[in-house]
Design an enzyme around this catalytic site. Structure first.
Site, PDB file in Angstrom:
ATOM      1  N   ASP A 251       0.826  -1.204   0.000  1.00 29.81           N
ATOM      2  CA  ASP A 251       0.000   0.000   0.000  1.00 29.81           C
ATOM      3  C   ASP A 251       0.863   1.259   0.000  1.00 29.81           C
ATOM      4  OD1 ASP A 251      -1.749   2.193   1.080  1.00 29.81           O
ATOM      5  OD2 ASP A 251      -3.210   0.568   1.150  1.00 29.81           O
ATOM      6  N   HIS A 355      -7.690  -0.472  -9.764  1.00 37.05           N
ATOM      7  CA  HIS A 355      -7.439   0.636  -8.848  1.00 37.05           C
ATOM      8  C   HIS A 355      -6.267   1.499  -9.302  1.00 37.05           C
ATOM      9  CE1 HIS A 355      -7.395   2.723  -4.971  1.00 37.05           C
ATOM     10  NE2 HIS A 355      -6.082   2.530  -4.933  1.00 37.05           N
TER      11      HIS A 355
END
Length: 439
Positions: A251, A355
């Site tokens: 992330d 994404h």
């Protein structure tokens, strides 16, 4: 023991406790000797901060043998980071702390401009004491502040606080974000007049600092909400490793670095005309020079249903491999994504709904500096997505709109909290946080 009655054995703990409390100097001397034998450090003079170098202290055995302030050995957890400078500590501090606590406050109705001035003066002293490891003024438990574990205290202000000082000083972006269709904001983690962000490698100094700050702020403001997050502990992985969220994804791979030439122009508010105007009102941003804008979003993850998706499906949703974080177009984690690459069927390797594609922009100014942490409070899990930039309306909002429109990841995440704060500029010894706002 032979010759000791059961009644005497039962009463021994009570007798021992009374002896501990009333044993006088001899008892105290014995306890101090015991502490030394167990390796417990003696209490030091609170006037001698346990400061370390700007980057912290290497927790290796070699570092433990080095001399610390006052001859003490800070070791891992004893490091103190400087709180002074052009920017507040905690925004770009590297490596990121393992624990974070965001505390939002609502100003009391009677807290006026002079009250805000007094509050910021008190906050300044608290920040200096807590960061140095000496604790704030009249700290009843200074021992809890003595091991700061790289504690940083970062202070931000919300739109309501700035309006009480002078509405003309509030930048246009310092307001709730425009609505997004998929937001499900609960109202429990939204907004606020004052933000205190506490970060450290150990939760103990964070808990103590939060209590001391709440005590000193009680006359001016009341707690609105608190959110706590975490990332991998320092030393658990190699330095520079990108954190993973609770979905297992790497992330934050594509993230500006403070070492980049254009970082300051993306993150720190400066003297540019666009920073010093709001609807033609000159000077609105001058008090924020050296500060930044923080957007904090609480993102709940639906982990039970995410776990039901097979691995290829999860990787297609993100556009990256789960194991290495590398893009599906090949390479390693930091290889640029090839958005034009196609498979044998002529379809783009990175789907239109992935994404990474939805978050990508060709505009180099449409970037943010992210500092997310995971949260898990037992009832739910997710991500506290924090990002810093000059202007959220120009940097964060366009990105979030694209994600809101067509990000397949929306099937497994829900935005339930949202807040925007102006992070105050840094300060030097003898100065007060936020002084320029009150000029």
């Amino acid at each position: 023991m032979p010759g000791t009655s059961p009644e005497a054995s039962e009463n021994r703990p009570a007798v021992a406790r009374r002896a501990l409390l009333t044993g006088g100097a001899a008892g105290v001397g014995t306890l101090l000797g015991l502490g030394a034998g167990l390796g417990i450090p003696a209490l030091r003079d609170r006037g001698t901060p346990q400061a370390g170098p700007p980057g912290g202290v290497d927790p290796s055995p070699e570092a433990d043998r080095s001399s610390g302030i006052g001859g003490e050995l800070p070791g891992f957890g004893g490091e103190a980071l400087p709180c002074h400078g052009a920017h507040q500590a905690g925004v770009t501090t590297t490596p990121p702390a393992a624990h974070a606590r965001y505390v939002s406050y609502r100003l009391r109705p009677e807290t006026d401009r002079d009250g805000i001035r007094r509050m910021l003066r008190i906050l300044t002293g608290d920040v200096e004491g807590l960061a140095s490891g000496t604790g704030p003024l009249a700290d009843p438990e200074p021992e809890l502040a003595a091991r700061p574990a790289r504690l940083t205290v970062t202070v931000g202000v919300g739109p309501g606080l700035v309006d009480r000082v002078d509405p003309l000083k509030r930048p246009e972006w310092l307001a709730p974000l425009p609505p997004f269709s998929r937001d499900r904001l609960s109202g429990q983690h939204d907004g606020g007049d004052l933000l205190v962000l506490l970060q450290a490698d150990d939760p103990l100094p964070i808990a103590h600092a939060a209590r001391m700050l709440a005590r000193d702020l009680a006359s001016f403001a009341e707690p609105l909400w608190t959110q706590q997050g975490f990332r991998q502990a320092r030393g658990a992985e190699a330095g520079g490793t990108t954190m993973r969220n609770l979905m297992g994804q790497v992330d934050g791979t594509v993230n500006p670095s403070p070492a980049d030439e254009d970082f300051d122009g993306l993150v720190w508010i400066g003297g540019a005309p666009e920073d010093a105007s709001r609807d033609g009102r000159g000077g609105a941003g001058a008090w924020l020079e050296g500060g930044t804008a923080l957007v904090l979003r609480r993102i709940r993850m639906e982990l039970d249903t995410w776990d039901q998706v097979d691995r290829p499906g999860r990787e297609q949703t993100i556009g990256r491999r789960l194991d290495t974080g590398a893009p599906l177009t090949g390479g390693d984690e930091h290889t640029p994504v090839d958005y034009e690459a196609r498979n044998a069927l002529g379809l783009t390797v990175i789907p239109s709904f992935a994404h990474v594609r939805r978050a990508h922009s060709e505009d180099p100014d449409e970037r943010i500096f992210r500092r997310a942490v995971n949260y898990d409070d037992g009832a739910e899990s997710g991500l506290l997505f924090a990002c810093y930039q000059r202007n959220p309306l120009r940097q964060f909002v366009p990105i979030q709109r694209r994600l809101d429109e067509l990000d397949l990841l929306n099937e497994w995440v829900t935005h339930t909290g949202s807040a925007v704060f102006a992070i105050l500029p840094g300060f030097e010894p003898g100065e007060t946080l936020g002084a320029a706002l009150l000029e």
